[in-house]
Write an enzyme that holds these catalytic residues in place. Structure first.
Site, PDB file in Angstrom:
ATOM      1  N   GLU A 193      82.869 -11.302  -1.042  1.00 41.38           N
ATOM      2  CA  GLU A 193      83.908 -10.788  -1.846  1.00 41.38           C
ATOM      3  C   GLU A 193      84.922 -10.000  -1.102  1.00 41.38           C
ATOM      4  O   GLU A 193      85.266  -8.733  -1.326  1.00 41.38           O
ATOM      5  CB  GLU A 193      83.254  -9.808  -2.971  1.00 41.38           C
ATOM      6  CG  GLU A 193      82.552 -10.804  -3.950  1.00 41.38           C
ATOM      7  CD  GLU A 193      82.063 -10.192  -5.471  1.00 41.38           C
ATOM      8  OE1 GLU A 193      82.296  -8.989  -5.658  1.00 41.38           O
ATOM      9  OE2 GLU A 193      81.750 -11.006  -6.071  1.00 41.38           O
ATOM     10  N   GLU A 316      77.191 -16.730  -6.276  1.00 42.11           N
ATOM     11  CA  GLU A 316      77.013 -15.840  -7.413  1.00 42.11           C
ATOM     12  C   GLU A 316      77.491 -16.348  -8.769  1.00 42.11           C
ATOM     13  O   GLU A 316      78.655 -16.610  -8.883  1.00 42.11           O
ATOM     14  CB  GLU A 316      77.657 -14.327  -6.923  1.00 42.11           C
ATOM     15  CG  GLU A 316      77.113 -13.459  -6.069  1.00 42.11           C
ATOM     16  CD  GLU A 316      77.433 -12.217  -5.691  1.00 42.11           C
ATOM     17  OE1 GLU A 316      77.955 -11.554  -6.666  1.00 42.11           O
ATOM     18  OE2 GLU A 316      77.608 -11.970  -4.678  1.00 42.11           O
TER      19      GLU A 316
END
Ligand code: AHR
Length: 512
Positions: A193, A316
């Site tokens: 991220e 994810e």
């Protein structure tokens, strides 16, 4: 009399129009459903590692091997867990791997700043994780620190784990710390991220940083090539994917990540077990958005890589609710109901159907965190409905996708609708065909007719995961409330099948 026949004709026509239909092209299979689509994720977060996977090597009450719980190993082996991502998540970009190797009493402690500021004593580190993967028979996926690390640190981790003995001070260190030979570590994430907890970078900046880090991550001396995964977009950030594809040279990466959670509202997520049909509906809207996300991110990748040599890794995904009452808010411990089975069943079907581009996915997270497949409480361990969906779908691992077309009724709530039926089909190495079908409708059983082009079958068998309430779940008191059972409801006639799927249920059929 004529009138009666006409009426019956009309009625059956009406019944037919209410029928969902699936056409499967058994003669058009070409893409393999990579088993890594069934991957998992384990972060140093709450009780995923400590108390979940690892109870410490001096534990006297819970059976373990070198501190790793044997009940967990056994359960994950039954899932044929193919790949495990570690150590984060957000944690990865704060993690310095050198803190987690060597004699345990000499390892420094730190605060886990992302997840509750709790003490991380580094007793579970690289050797423990990679040895555990060997025990599980799973491939490790190491998520490197790009946000607060250095290219040198990441390059050294590659050397420590994979380079041949005697080739650098890092490989000497590996031997000194008790590992005689390299491990096999193919999958490497370069940050996590990067647009958020991994450094709040802009896409263009991260693409440059990525190139720098990737340059020094090599294992030329090794026959196993590294598979490098760039930190991917959040949800529908298509700009991110565009920039990665445009700015990272093709020889520097193998896959691009994508993260998407099924969350109702980030500031009001709602209870994991005590939810209304309205909340269920919104969760499923978010979950089913995966179809659009994968399609659109893939379309951008197609522009730069029409031959689909670069992969999408949905590293994810899963449901995210409020933590269980009385538990640490930063530990993300949540129960797992039939709603989660619906998220898992539909999303896995979506990944299967996009297996030409999606080669890996990692459910967040394996144990005690978010949409876990396993929950533990001291020496107790339970399997969640999500575990059972994953287990039922193991039949798709590395099988050939059989393309399918689904015509589905709508699941209606008020003025809103969702597609009720989600399916995928595959043929395995032994010639068996499997069809996984999910009915997300919270109220209506759905009749389904299936016709299979290019194949004829003699027998069908099936399994079903169902329950009488959406909110039902397994608990430490009642661990087997939801388990798969035999399903005999499918009627086979050559290449045609008819069945009815109860509300919020998953069926997997086997044809031979
Ligand atoms: O899975 C929990 C967190 O969600 C991960 O650490 C992070 O990558 C994501 O935002």
């Amino acid at each position: 009399m004529k009138k009666i026949v006409f009426l019956i004709g009309l009625l059956s026509a009406k019944h037919l129009s209410a029928q969902n239909s699936i056409i499967i092209h058994a003669d058009k299979g070409k893409d393999i459903i990579d088993k890594n689509i069934y991957g998992h994720f384990a972060e140093h977060l709450g009780h995923c590692i400590y108390g979940g996977f690892y109870v410490g090597d001096s534990n006297k009450t819970i059976p373990h091997k070198d501190g790793v719980r044997l009940d967990v190993i056994d359960a994950l082996k039954k899932l044929k867990i193919p790949v495990l991502r570690w150590p984060g998540g957000c944690f990865a970009d704060t993690y310095h791997w050198r803190d987690g190797v060597g004699p345990k009493k000499e390892r420094p402690s730190m605060l886990n700043i992302w997840w509750g500021n709790v003490k991380e004593d580094n007793s579970f580190g690289t050797n423990e994780f990679l040895n555990m993967c060997e025990l599980l028979g799973a491939e490790p996926y190491l998520s490197g620190n790009v946000g607060s690390g250095t290219p040198q640190e990441l390059a050294d981790w590659v050397k420590y784990t994979t380079h041949p003995n005697g080739s650098s001070p890092m490989t000497d260190l590996r031997q000194k710390y008790g590992r005689p030979n390299p491990w096999k570590v193919k999958f490497w994430g370069l940050g996590n991220e990067a647009w958020g907890c991994g450094g709040n970078m802009k896409a263009e900046f991260y693409a440059n940083i990525y190139r720098q880090y990737a340059t020094f991550m090599t294992n030329w001396n090794n026959s196993d090539r590294l598979y490098r995964i760039a930190s991917g977009a959040s949800d529908d950030d298509y700009h991110w994917t565009e920039v990665m594809m445009r700015d990272i040279p093709a020889n520097m990466y193998d896959a691009l990540g994508l993260h998407h959670y099924s969350v109702i509202n980030w500031s009001k997520k709602g209870s994991a077990t005590n939810f209304s049909e309205q909340e269920y509906f919104i969760t499923m809207q978010r979950a089913l958005q995966m179809e659009e996300l994968v399609t659109k991110h893939s379309a951008i990748m197609d522009k730069y890589d029409p031959q689909k040599k670069k992969h999408l890794a949905v590293d994810e995904w899963g449901g995210w609710y409020d933590v269980e009452p009385g538990t640490n808010g930063a530990f993300l411990f949540q129960q797992n109901t039939m709603r989660d089975a619906m998220i898992a069943g539909t999303n896995l079907n979506i990944f299967n159907n996009h297996c030409d581009r999606v080669k890996m996915a990692n459910l967040a997270q394996a144990i005690n965190v978010l949409q876990a497949v396993i929950l533990t409480k001291e020496e107790k361990m339970i399997l969640t409905p999500t575990y059972h969906v994953m287990e039922m779908y193991t039949v798709h691992h590395d099988a050939t996708l059989l393309p399918s077309e689904v015509k589905s009724n709508k699941y209606i709530l008020g003025k809103d609708t969702l597609t009720a039926i989600w399916a995928s089909a595959s043929k395995d190495k032994n010639g068996l065909t499997h069809i996984s079908i999910v009915n997300v409708d919270a109220k209506q059983a759905q009749p389904v007719s299936i016709s299979i082009n290019g194949a004829n079958y003699k027998a069908v068998s099936g399994r079903i995961l169902t329950s009488d309430k959406l909110q039902n779940h397994n608990s430490f008191e009642n661990p087997n409330k939801i388990v798969p059972s035999v399903y005999n409801g499918a009627k086979l006639n050559g290449s045609n099948l008819n069945l009815t799927i109860p509300p919020f249920s998953v069926v997997v059929l086997e044809l031979k």
